[in-house]
Design an enzyme around this catalytic site. Structure first.
Site, short mmCIF file in Angstrom:
data_model
loop_
_atom_site.label_atom_id
_atom_site.label_comp_id
_atom_site.label_asym_id
_atom_site.label_seq_id
_atom_site.Cartn_x
_atom_site.Cartn_y
_atom_site.Cartn_z
CD GLU A 85 -2.90 -1.52 0.20
OE1 GLU A 85 -3.07 0.29 -0.36
OE2 GLU A 85 -2.66 -2.47 0.02
CE1 TYR A 108 -1.59 -4.26 -5.33
CE2 TYR A 108 0.13 -2.72 -5.38
CZ TYR A 108 -1.29 -2.91 -4.93
OH TYR A 108 -1.41 -2.71 -4.07
CB VAL A 143 -14.20 -1.40 -11.76
CG1 VAL A 143 -15.33 -2.76 -10.96
CG2 VAL A 143 -14.76 -1.62 -13.49
CB SER A 178 -15.20 -0.74 -4.77
OG SER A 178 -16.21 -1.81 -5.77
CG ASN A 179 -12.32 3.25 -1.02
OD1 ASN A 179 -13.18 3.72 -0.08
ND2 ASN A 179 -11.09 3.31 -0.98
NE ARG A 230 -10.59 6.54 -6.62
CZ ARG A 230 -9.90 5.00 -6.07
NH1 ARG A 230 -9.38 3.91 -7.28
NH2 ARG A 230 -11.58 4.47 -5.44
CE1 TYR A 245 -11.83 -0.53 -15.14
CE2 TYR A 245 -9.66 0.16 -14.85
CZ TYR A 245 -10.57 0.22 -14.28
OH TYR A 245 -11.14 -0.71 -13.29
CE1 TYR A 268 -0.57 1.56 -4.00
CE2 TYR A 268 -1.76 2.95 -4.62
CZ TYR A 268 -1.77 1.65 -3.57
OH TYR A 268 -3.07 0.79 -3.75
CD GLU A 278 -5.88 -4.27 -8.04
OE1 GLU A 278 -6.53 -3.56 -7.90
OE2 GLU A 278 -4.34 -4.12 -8.10
#
Length: 341
Positions: free
Chosen positions: A118, A147, A173, A175-176, A183, A222, A233, A236
């Site tokens: 992280e 990764y 995609v 979720s958080n 971003r 994407y 950093y 994936e």
């Protein structure tokens, strides 16, 4: 009275001695390495599984699955004194779900490894003078674990696949989703100028893993947006969600130079290359109407394949071939200073 050996016998004896010494040295080297894999037994104790997700360590995992001999993985804490290295994943320490075994005897030769993939790792002030090695995605770590990466093909492919049958301009995609993240601000501005199909728990459209890549493959681009902008950093989101799925990644994270260290310059589009999101959207749309220019973003497939790192066992096994290179005496006096990249 003893007669001296003839000169020829003396020379022959010296030659035999030299050959024997050379063969002994070669045998010792082969004892340590064979095809790049460590042959001496090294035991790595994983103190706690990252995020509580356990894998089986039955059998010789490193040799059977990754071709690395002499590398023994264990997660039984009672065997701590027999371990050459003990690996501690930072997330569980940060949230106090796990603790360092400071009350247990620690062999003088044992190395402690601090592991984190992280960008934000919390306050590390309590870990001064405890860890010998760092394990991170960062290239300056003692053990670098990305990764993913691109692997050069033995022979270039003249018939590499260029993804087709695109039905959406841009996909993301997520979720958080947090409003304060960079971003999020870029997404909100970008969607005003180009159609963005969003999936994930953020919009209550979660994708099963089996559907992830097929869904993204229908998109021209994407949004490989990292949740934290930190040097090197790159997660994936680039390797799996974009490269493997067959969509051109639009990246937001570290500087372009960091991406170019791991991927060809013409394999991605960096948000920072544009003066505004309007300009970015205009460029993306122009590519959807120009197949030749769009397909140029896939020419990297001619020379490379994508390698993902998802199994913690593989990451741990890859420590062993590096073991002989680690300095004998090394300790991080201030781990927090090292991680401030």
């Amino acid at each position: 009275m003893t007669r001296p050996l003839p000169l020829t016998l003396l020379i022959l004896f010296m030659i035999i001695s030299l050959i024997y010494g050379w063969l002994f040295m070669l045998n010792e080297q082969n004892h340590h390495f064979s095809n790049g894999s460590l042959k001496t037994n090294i035991t790595i104790l994983l103190w706690h599984w990252p995020f509580g997700i356990q894998y089986s360590l039955a059998g010789d995992v490193c040799l059977k699955d990754y071709g690395i001999a002499g590398c023994h993985l264990i997660d039984n804490r009672s065997l701590m004194e027999s371990a050459n290295l003990v690996v501690f994943h930072n997330a569980e320490l940060k949230y106090r779900k796990e603790h360092l075994p400071l009350d247990l005897p620690r062999p003088a030769s044992q190395r402690w490894v601090w592991l984190s993939l992280e960008a934000y790792n919390g306050n590390l002030a309590a870990y001064k003078n405890l860890f010998n090695l760092t394990m991170s995605y960062h290239p300056q770590a003692d053990i670098t674990v990305p990764y993913g990466k691109l692997i050069v093909k033995e022979r270039p492919s003249q018939d590499f696949v260029i993804p087709k049958n695109k039905s959406h301009e841009v996909c993301w995609v997520v979720s958080n989703y947090q409003k304060w993240q960079s971003r999020s601000a870029v997404y909100q501005k970008l969607r005003q100028n180009i159609n963005v199909q969003v999936y994930g728990y953020f919009v209550k459209r979660p994708l099963r893993m089996a559907a992830l890549l097929p869904t993204i493959s229908q998109c021209y681009f994407y949004l490989a947006f990292e949740n934290t902008e930190s040097r090197h950093y790159i997660t994936e989101k680039l390797w799996r969600n974009a490269f493997l799925a067959g969509a051109v990644p639009v990246v937001l994270g570290p500087p372009r130079g960091d991406y170019e260290e791991v991927a060809p310059p013409k394999s991605f589009i960096h948000v920072n290359d544009f003066n505004s999101t309007e300009e970015l959207a205009k460029y993306l749309r122009s590519l959807t109407k120009d197949p030749e220019k769009y397909n140029a973003y896939f020419t990297w497939r001619q020379n490379y394949t994508v390698k993902l790192y998802t199994d913690w066992r593989e990451r741990l096994c890859n420590i062993c071939p590096l073991y002989e290179r680690f300095p004998i005496k090394k300790i991080y006096k201030d781990l927090g200073t090292w991680t401030k990249w």
